[in-house]
Design an enzyme around this catalytic site. Structure first.
Site, mmCIF file in Angstrom:
data_model
loop_
_atom_site.group_PDB
_atom_site.id
_atom_site.type_symbol
_atom_site.label_atom_id
_atom_site.label_comp_id
_atom_site.label_asym_id
_atom_site.label_seq_id
_atom_site.Cartn_x
_atom_site.Cartn_y
_atom_site.Cartn_z
ATOM 1 C CG HIS A 307 -10.730 -43.934 17.162
ATOM 2 N ND1 HIS A 307 -10.771 -44.179 18.515
ATOM 3 C CD2 HIS A 307 -11.261 -45.018 16.556
ATOM 4 C CE1 HIS A 307 -11.291 -45.372 18.710
ATOM 5 N NE2 HIS A 307 -11.608 -45.911 17.546
ATOM 6 C CG ASP A 365 -14.213 -48.268 9.785
ATOM 7 O OD1 ASP A 365 -14.286 -49.490 9.656
ATOM 8 O OD2 ASP A 365 -14.663 -47.662 10.764
HETATM 9 N N1 CMC Z 1 -13.472 -34.976 9.578
HETATM 10 C C1 CMC Z 1 -13.427 -33.675 9.931
HETATM 11 N N2 CMC Z 1 -13.364 -33.232 11.197
HETATM 12 C C2 CMC Z 1 -13.379 -34.160 12.173
HETATM 13 C C3 CMC Z 1 -13.433 -35.532 11.891
HETATM 14 C C4 CMC Z 1 -13.478 -35.940 10.543
HETATM 15 N N3 CMC Z 1 -13.520 -37.230 10.223
HETATM 16 N N4 CMC Z 1 -13.431 -36.224 13.054
HETATM 17 C C5 CMC Z 1 -13.385 -35.317 14.032
HETATM 18 N N5 CMC Z 1 -13.347 -34.068 13.501
HETATM 19 C C6 CMC Z 1 -13.223 -32.791 14.240
HETATM 20 C C7 CMC Z 1 -14.534 -32.418 14.922
HETATM 21 O O1 CMC Z 1 -15.345 -31.657 14.062
HETATM 22 C C8 CMC Z 1 -14.031 -31.665 16.113
HETATM 23 O O2 CMC Z 1 -13.638 -30.378 15.674
HETATM 24 P P1 CMC Z 1 -13.774 -29.090 16.670
HETATM 25 O O3 CMC Z 1 -12.896 -29.377 17.839
HETATM 26 O O4 CMC Z 1 -13.314 -27.938 15.849
HETATM 27 O O5 CMC Z 1 -15.230 -29.009 17.024
HETATM 28 C C9 CMC Z 1 -12.750 -32.394 16.501
HETATM 29 O O6 CMC Z 1 -12.287 -33.014 15.296
HETATM 30 C C10 CMC Z 1 -12.975 -33.476 17.553
HETATM 31 O O7 CMC Z 1 -13.924 -34.371 17.066
HETATM 32 P P2 CMC Z 1 -15.111 -35.008 17.892
HETATM 33 O O8 CMC Z 1 -16.371 -34.881 17.116
HETATM 34 O O9 CMC Z 1 -15.111 -34.493 19.289
HETATM 35 O O10 CMC Z 1 -14.666 -36.495 17.906
HETATM 36 P P3 CMC Z 1 -15.504 -37.687 18.485
HETATM 37 O O11 CMC Z 1 -14.626 -38.398 19.406
HETATM 38 O O12 CMC Z 1 -16.802 -37.229 19.035
HETATM 39 O O13 CMC Z 1 -15.826 -38.535 17.180
HETATM 40 C C11 CMC Z 1 -15.531 -39.961 15.350
HETATM 41 C C12 CMC Z 1 -15.038 -39.567 16.745
HETATM 42 C C13 CMC Z 1 -14.810 -41.226 14.929
HETATM 43 C C14 CMC Z 1 -17.024 -40.226 15.394
HETATM 44 C C15 CMC Z 1 -15.205 -38.804 14.368
HETATM 45 O O14 CMC Z 1 -13.814 -38.633 14.294
HETATM 46 C C16 CMC Z 1 -15.793 -39.060 12.993
HETATM 47 O O15 CMC Z 1 -16.944 -38.687 12.745
HETATM 48 N N6 CMC Z 1 -15.018 -39.694 12.059
HETATM 49 C C17 CMC Z 1 -15.557 -40.060 10.768
HETATM 50 C C18 CMC Z 1 -16.342 -41.344 10.879
HETATM 51 C C19 CMC Z 1 -15.452 -42.552 11.071
HETATM 52 O O16 CMC Z 1 -14.482 -42.740 10.379
HETATM 53 N N7 CMC Z 1 -15.822 -43.449 12.015
HETATM 54 C C20 CMC Z 1 -15.092 -44.668 12.304
HETATM 55 C C21 CMC Z 1 -14.442 -44.634 13.639
HETATM 56 S S1 CMC Z 1 -13.229 -45.922 13.912
HETATM 57 C C22 CMC Z 1 -14.031 -47.425 13.802
HETATM 58 C C23 CMC Z 1 -15.205 -47.644 14.643
HETATM 59 O O17 CMC Z 1 -15.448 -47.017 15.665
HETATM 60 O O18 CMC Z 1 -15.972 -48.520 14.293
#
Ligand code: CMC
Length: 430
Positions: A307, A365
């Site tokens: 998140h 989710d």
């Molecule tokens: N699986 C694997 N690695 C992950 C994941 C994941 N689900 N989420 C984040 N990471 C890693 C990411 O690759 C990054 O790694 P590094 O530092 O080595 O580059 C690190 O964790 C930080 O992630 P980020 O991409 O900077 O995180 P963000 O804040 O940009 O993205 C997110 C947040 C929710 C989009 C992401 O965690 C994600 O894609 N999760 C899966 C999709 C999901 O479940 N979404 C629902 C979110 S909650 C409900 C809502 O918003 O509606």
């Protein structure tokens, strides 16, 4: 003695600018950059808004480090345990909990708007049979702007309130119509004796002979709706605010929010999680998918994990996991294979150094789709259920924003990296 203004000094080009710090009711101070460009001629760069507060708001508070969520100051755990979705909707919109009489009036106003105009119903004949429910929701909500436009003055509080109740009443009917478009069943009807969430189930499944609402299921749905009702300036709410800031029709702004919600990184994750469980299939394949999620050359991510704001267990996920057990127990499925897979996946991920180092926990989710599936909904409907709950958040944020006399159109700037000035060369000279 008045309160002393807090500032933070920034040195640049041999000069110094003092920036005011704003003090929120809870949480860390916020640097006020409103006049930053005018003062310095510089811009700030924050492409995915990781460090940016885009507005002032009185509605919802999230402390991602502590895993805390509250609506109007009330902890989400108390609301999910003791309140109802309609009461929470009243709280979000009015800022205070209702008395019994106030809640009755609120319920009546929502109920009075639970109907669809003929032109919107006819729209469903034009959708392909396999249209995604979210595309039908975006289109049908946007289509309401063709009916409610000329009489809406977004600057009038009465018009905004009328919109609030219309959208709250109409979205459940739209969701039922969408479900029945894909199920080929007839929509059930509103039943005075049932509460709001039981009525939603009755609308969805009431056309099935001998259908009766199971109170465990309607309670579970109510909890899900409460937990999804608002979440401050997330991607969809920010889309509603940005679109709405131009003064556009509120149904058009709402459609912008629903469009943003559909993406798998936001609300679309609940459908993507169940697709992922179906792909993983069995516990012995979990480690393979964990490795894929950690591999930077593989686009696969663990859906329902991570998140932007929570760097701790999402408090909503913990609640939904417990609700999941209740629903599956009621169905006599305490060994439900999908739940077993989800629990095993969570356990393995939470002990993996990659997920520990990045503070990646299950989000809202991760478990919700298992409940929706148990209630009899196809996975394509899951994000519609999220929208059905979040509509109160979007509408409340839109009303809060439009009531602000200082509202200005939302208009970010950019870090331009394109070509510098160059002269046009006529076509035959190139
Ligand atoms: N699986 C694997 N690695 C992950 C994941 C994941 N689900 N989420 C984040 N990471 C890693 C990411 O690759 C990054 O790694 P590094 O530092 O080595 O580059 C690190 O964790 C930080 O992630 P980020 O991409 O900077 O995180 P963000 O804040 O940009 O993205 C997110 C947040 C929710 C989009 C992401 O965690 C994600 O894609 N999760 C899966 C999709 C999901 O479940 N979404 C629902 C979110 S909650 C409900 C809502 O918003 O509606």
């Amino acid at each position: 003695m008045g309160k002393e203004n807090k500032t933070i000094g920034l040195l640049y080009n041999g000069g110094r600018v003092d920036l005011d710090l704003k003090e929120p009711s809870v949480g860390p101070d916020v640097v006020d950059l409103k006049n930053f460009s005018a003062q310095t001629g510089l811009y700030t760069f924050d492409p995915s808004y990781s460090s940016t507060a885009s507005c002032e708001s009185y509605i919802t508070y999230v402390d991602g480090t502590a895993g805390v969520l509250s609506y109007r100051g009330y902890p989400i755990e108390q609301l999910a345990q003791e309140s109802t979705y309609l009461e929470v909707s009243y709280l979000l919109y009015h800022g205070e909990l209702p008395t019994r009489d106030q809640l009755d009036v609120f319920r009546l106003k929502v109920k009075q708007n639970m109907l669809l105009e003929e032109s919107v119903i006819k729209l469903f004949d034009t959708f392909p049979e396999n249209a995604h429910p979210m595309s039908m929701l975006i289109t049908s909500v946007a289509s309401l702007s063709s009916i409610y436009h000329h009489d809406i003055n977004v600057r009038e509080p009465e018009d905004r309130e009328a919109f609030f109740f219309q959208v709250l009443g109409k979205v459940p009917i739209l969701a039922a119509t969408i479900l029945n478009h894909i199920n080929k069943k007839t929509v059930g009807s509103y039943d005075e004796k049932l509460n709001y969430s039981a009525n939603i189930l009755n609308l969805f499944f009431g056309g099935i002979p001998n259908f009766e609402v199971n109170p465990v299921f309607s309670k579970a749905l109510d909890v899900l709706l409460i937990l999804h009702a608002d979440h401050e300036q997330n991607c969809s709410t920010s889309s509603v605010r940005l679109a709405g800031s131009s003064g556009t029709n509120p149904y058009a702004a709402m459609a912008a929010g629903i469009a943003a919600l559909w993406g798998p990184l936001h609300g679309g994750a609940n459908e993507a999680v169940v697709r992922m469980f179906n792909e993983i299939k069995s516990k012995d394949r979990i480690s393979h998918f964990i490795e894929k999620a950690k591999d930077k050359n593989d686009p696969f991510r663990l859906m329902g994990f991570g998140h932007r704001v929570y760097k701790n267990y999402d408090p909503r996920a913990a609640f939904i996991r417990a609700t999941c057990h209740e629903v599956l127990d009621e169905l006599g499925q305490d060994n439900n294979p999908m739940l077993e897979l989800a629990l095993a996946l969570e356990e393995i991920a939470l002990h993996d150094q990659y997920f520990i180092d990045r503070n990646l926990y299950p989000n809202v989710d991760f478990y919700s789709g298992i409940i929706y599936q148990a209630l009899g909904l196809p996975k394509e409907m899951f994000t519609v259920m999220f929208a059905l709950a979040r509509v109160v958040g979007w509408a409340t944020h839109w009303c809060e924003m439009m009531a602000n006399p200082g509202l200005r159109i939302g208009r970010p700037r950019q870090l331009y990296l394109g070509p510098k000035k160059r002269n046009y060369i006529p076509l035959d000279q190139r």
